[in-house]
Design a protein around this motif. Structure first.
Motif, PDB file in Angstrom:
ATOM      1  N   ASP A 120      -1.861 -14.159 -19.051  1.00 58.29           N
ATOM      2  CA  ASP A 120      -0.415 -14.033 -18.903  1.00 58.29           C
ATOM      3  C   ASP A 120       0.170 -15.114 -18.005  1.00 58.29           C
ATOM      4  OD1 ASP A 120      -1.383 -13.202 -16.484  1.00 58.29           O
ATOM      5  OD2 ASP A 120      -0.225 -11.340 -16.391  1.00 58.29           O
ATOM      6  N   ALA A 121      -0.566 -16.225 -17.823  1.00 53.30           N
ATOM      7  CA  ALA A 121      -0.105 -17.283 -16.939  1.00 53.30           C
ATOM      8  C   ALA A 121       1.072 -18.037 -17.548  1.00 53.30           C
ATOM      9  CB  ALA A 121      -1.242 -18.253 -16.641  1.00 53.30           C
ATOM     10  N   ALA A 122       1.967 -18.476 -16.680  1.00 52.28           N
ATOM     11  CA  ALA A 122       3.055 -19.366 -17.082  1.00 52.28           C
ATOM     12  C   ALA A 122       2.608 -20.812 -16.856  1.00 52.28           C
ATOM     13  CB  ALA A 122       4.311 -19.046 -16.277  1.00 52.28           C
ATOM     14  N   PHE A 123       3.490 -21.760 -17.124  1.00 47.84           N
ATOM     15  CA  PHE A 123       3.170 -23.156 -16.886  1.00 47.84           C
ATOM     16  C   PHE A 123       3.105 -23.439 -15.391  1.00 47.84           C
ATOM     17  CE2 PHE A 123       5.639 -23.433 -20.995  1.00 47.84           C
ATOM     18  CZ  PHE A 123       4.524 -23.609 -21.783  1.00 47.84           C
ATOM     19  N   ALA A 137       3.952 -15.616 -23.964  1.00 46.16           N
ATOM     20  CA  ALA A 137       3.133 -14.507 -23.469  1.00 46.16           C
ATOM     21  C   ALA A 137       3.155 -14.400 -21.949  1.00 46.16           C
ATOM     22  CB  ALA A 137       1.689 -14.663 -23.946  1.00 46.16           C
ATOM     23  N   ALA A 138       3.777 -15.355 -21.276  1.00 51.09           N
ATOM     24  CA  ALA A 138       3.733 -15.395 -19.819  1.00 51.09           C
ATOM     25  C   ALA A 138       4.412 -14.177 -19.199  1.00 51.09           C
ATOM     26  CB  ALA A 138       4.402 -16.669 -19.311  1.00 51.09           C
ATOM     27  N   ARG A 139       3.842 -13.738 -18.101  1.00 47.33           N
ATOM     28  CA  ARG A 139       4.423 -12.610 -17.369  1.00 47.33           C
ATOM     29  C   ARG A 139       5.765 -13.003 -16.745  1.00 47.33           C
ATOM     30  NH1 ARG A 139       0.663 -12.229 -14.343  1.00 47.33           N
ATOM     31  NH2 ARG A 139       1.422 -13.299 -12.490  1.00 47.33           N
ATOM     32  N   ALA A 140       5.847 -14.236 -16.242  1.00 49.06           N
ATOM     33  CA  ALA A 140       7.083 -14.714 -15.601  1.00 49.06           C
ATOM     34  C   ALA A 140       7.387 -16.108 -16.128  1.00 49.06           C
ATOM     35  CB  ALA A 140       6.930 -14.720 -14.081  1.00 49.06           C
ATOM     36  N   PRO A 141       7.985 -16.225 -17.316  1.00 45.63           N
ATOM     37  CA  PRO A 141       8.249 -17.546 -17.904  1.00 45.63           C
ATOM     38  C   PRO A 141       9.325 -18.311 -17.141  1.00 45.63           C
ATOM     39  CG  PRO A 141       9.289 -15.828 -19.207  1.00 45.63           C
ATOM     40  CD  PRO A 141       8.457 -15.124 -18.173  1.00 45.63           C
ATOM     41  N   LEU A 197      -2.569 -13.771 -27.377  1.00 45.32           N
ATOM     42  CA  LEU A 197      -1.759 -13.440 -28.547  1.00 45.32           C
ATOM     43  C   LEU A 197      -1.235 -12.013 -28.458  1.00 45.32           C
ATOM     44  CD1 LEU A 197      -0.674 -14.047 -31.398  1.00 45.32           C
ATOM     45  CD2 LEU A 197      -2.919 -13.393 -32.293  1.00 45.32           C
ATOM     46  N   ASP A 198      -2.081 -11.098 -28.034  1.00 48.51           N
ATOM     47  CA  ASP A 198      -1.659  -9.697 -27.913  1.00 48.51           C
ATOM     48  C   ASP A 198      -0.536  -9.538 -26.899  1.00 48.51           C
ATOM     49  OD1 ASP A 198      -3.522  -8.907 -29.800  1.00 48.51           O
ATOM     50  OD2 ASP A 198      -5.058  -8.425 -28.315  1.00 48.51           O
ATOM     51  N   LEU A 199      -0.601 -10.306 -25.808  1.00 47.14           N
ATOM     52  CA  LEU A 199       0.476 -10.246 -24.811  1.00 47.14           C
ATOM     53  C   LEU A 199       1.784 -10.782 -25.393  1.00 47.14           C
ATOM     54  CD1 LEU A 199      -1.388 -11.359 -21.569  1.00 47.14           C
ATOM     55  CD2 LEU A 199      -0.361  -9.121 -22.010  1.00 47.14           C
ATOM     56  N   ALA A 200       1.701 -11.861 -26.176  1.00 50.56           N
ATOM     57  CA  ALA A 200       2.909 -12.410 -26.796  1.00 50.56           C
ATOM     58  C   ALA A 200       3.526 -11.399 -27.753  1.00 50.56           C
ATOM     59  CB  ALA A 200       2.578 -13.708 -27.526  1.00 50.56           C
ATOM     60  N   ILE A 201       2.684 -10.724 -28.524  1.00 50.42           N
ATOM     61  CA  ILE A 201       3.184  -9.702 -29.453  1.00 50.42           C
ATOM     62  C   ILE A 201       3.791  -8.541 -28.678  1.00 50.42           C
ATOM     63  CG2 ILE A 201       2.469  -7.999 -31.168  1.00 50.42           C
ATOM     64  CD1 ILE A 201       0.404 -10.063 -32.153  1.00 50.42           C
ATOM     65  N   ALA A 202       3.151  -8.143 -27.593  1.00 45.01           N
ATOM     66  CA  ALA A 202       3.682  -7.053 -26.771  1.00 45.01           C
ATOM     67  C   ALA A 202       5.047  -7.417 -26.201  1.00 45.01           C
ATOM     68  CB  ALA A 202       2.709  -6.724 -25.644  1.00 45.01           C
ATOM     69  N   ASN A 203       5.228  -8.688 -25.837  1.00 44.97           N
ATOM     70  CA  ASN A 203       6.524  -9.114 -25.310  1.00 44.97           C
ATOM     71  C   ASN A 203       7.612  -9.058 -26.382  1.00 44.97           C
ATOM     72  OD1 ASN A 203       5.553  -9.504 -22.743  1.00 44.97           O
ATOM     73  ND2 ASN A 203       5.320 -11.723 -22.927  1.00 44.97           N
ATOM     74  N   LEU A 204       7.250  -9.380 -27.632  1.00 39.13           N
ATOM     75  CA  LEU A 204       8.220  -9.245 -28.724  1.00 39.13           C
ATOM     76  C   LEU A 204       8.637  -7.787 -28.877  1.00 39.13           C
ATOM     77  CD1 LEU A 204       6.798 -11.532 -31.582  1.00 39.13           C
ATOM     78  CD2 LEU A 204       8.536 -12.091 -29.872  1.00 39.13           C
ATOM     79  N   LYS A 205       7.668  -6.894 -28.843  1.00 38.58           N
ATOM     80  CA  LYS A 205       7.970  -5.475 -28.992  1.00 38.58           C
ATOM     81  C   LYS A 205       8.788  -4.957 -27.817  1.00 38.58           C
ATOM     82  CE  LYS A 205       3.959  -4.493 -31.907  1.00 38.58           C
ATOM     83  NZ  LYS A 205       2.652  -3.782 -32.024  1.00 38.58           N
ATOM     84  N   ALA A 206       8.535  -5.492 -26.623  1.00 39.69           N
ATOM     85  CA  ALA A 206       9.297  -5.074 -25.450  1.00 39.69           C
ATOM     86  C   ALA A 206      10.763  -5.481 -25.563  1.00 39.69           C
ATOM     87  CB  ALA A 206       8.678  -5.667 -24.189  1.00 39.69           C
TER      88      ALA A 206
END
Length: 345
Positions: free
Chosen positions: A185-188, A142-146, A32-41
């Motif tokens: 931070d894994a993608a599918f 939240a994925a690093r490389a969606p 969840l924190d990574l997803a929020i960080a991506n929104l802020k980015a």
């Protein structure tokens, strides 16, 4: 009531995160924190609700608290989008506590996600007149490389009003629901070739258009026949354009799926449709060909319809999935090479 589209998101906008169904347990807070960080980015500000980081008896909080917080998020003028972490099981507890007529008077904002969130998407679109986004949940972002299919949600949320957005079927899908596990931070894991299929097994190409509406069948089949799931009324209001109904199955076995589809059929849901899109099924199936199977359920309830019925589409719990806008005018093109969805925002 015309469908109203929210304004596009721009950097500096405030996005609210609340869990109107299931909350996020502690072991998934890093995701969840990574997803929020991506929104802020991306330049967005984030409002984190109280109904979010706890989970007890399949709920983030009591129905009253969840309804109060969701109402605030949907009506607070400074908030421009509401992005729950994911769905869950018990959003239906909120319906009698929400004022959809009040939402109809408020400026629309983006409400995103899928699964149990269909409980809220459907009346927001059919009763309140909001265009809503059935697509990746916040936790998917939240994925690093969606992948490109998942990433397309931003083309919708940040797209200009009036713009026509085209999405192609994915190249490959993940053969099961997602289990995030420790790789935050894994993608599918997209390993299986995507192949949209016409239900009649013969038609090699089709093109149809109409207004999109739909969601998770496990949910919307239970809303049918209530004020919160009156698709026939929505279809009558859009009679000139027609409707494209989409859905996906997450938990129903073949016989239960057949009952759900026939319930919709008996309530007139398949009248005034120009086409049906069915996502890849996550529900259990029978390996024994002598027993009722998933494809038998589709053929029993939909096989005699004189409209295109396309299944194994990029919708739902078997990722990735397209971003579909409830209430948007859309054109679907299907060929042996794949599918294409074009939406008018």
């Amino acid at each position: 009531m015309p469908v109203r589209f929210p304004a596009k998101l721009v950097p500096g906008d405030l996005i609210a995160i609340t869990a109107p169904s299931s909350g996020v347990p502690a072991h998934l807070h890093p995701r969840l924190d990574l997803a929020i960080a991506n929104l802020k980015a991306r330049g967005y500000r984030v409002y984190e609700g109280r109904c979010l980081r706890e989970q007890y008896k399949n709920q983030s909080a009591s129905p009253l608290l969840r309804a109060e917080e969701l109402t605030f998020c949907l009506t607070e003028p400074e908030i421009k989008a509401v992005m729950p972490p994911w769905g869950g099981d018990l959003a239906i507890e909120l319906l009698e506590l929400l004022d959809f007529q009040m939402f109809a008077q408020a400026a629309p904002k983006w409400f995103t996600g899928f699964s149990d969130l269909s409980t809220l998407h459907f009346p927001l679109s059919t009763l309140s007149g909001w265009a809503t986004v059935h697509g990746p949940n916040l936790m998917d972002l939240a994925a690093r490389a969606p992948d490109a299919t998942t990433e397309a949600i931003w083309r919708v949320l940040e797209g200009e009003r009036g713009e026509r957005l085209e999405q192609q079927s994915s190249a490959a899908f993940q053969p099961g629901e997602n289990q995030w596990g420790p790789a935050s931070d894994a993608a599918f894991n997209l390993t299986e070739k995507t192949r949209w299929t016409h239900l009649d097994g013969v038609t090699a190409s089709a093109c149809f258009q109409g207004r999109l509406i739909g969601g998770c069948l496990d949910i919307i089949a239970r809303l049918a026949g209530t004020p919160f799931g009156n698709l026939p009324h929505f279809a009558q209001r859009n009679n000139e354009e027609g409707i494209i109904l989409y859905f996906e199955n997450v938990e129903m076995g073949p016989c239960e799926l057949t009952r759900a589809l026939f319930s919709l059929r008996l309530q007139g849901w398949f009248t005034h449709l120009n086409g049906i899109l069915i996502g890849r099924s996550a529900g259990p199936n029978n390996d024994d060909a002598s027993k009722h199977q998933y494809i038998d359920a589709l053929r029993a309830a939909l096989g005699d319809l004189t409209i295109p019925v396309i299944y194994d589409v990029d919708i739902g719990h078997i990722p990735p999935q397209m971003t579909l806008v409830n209430g948007a005018s859309a054109v679907v093109t299907f060929t042996a090479e794949g599918g294409c969805l074009t939406q008018q925002l």
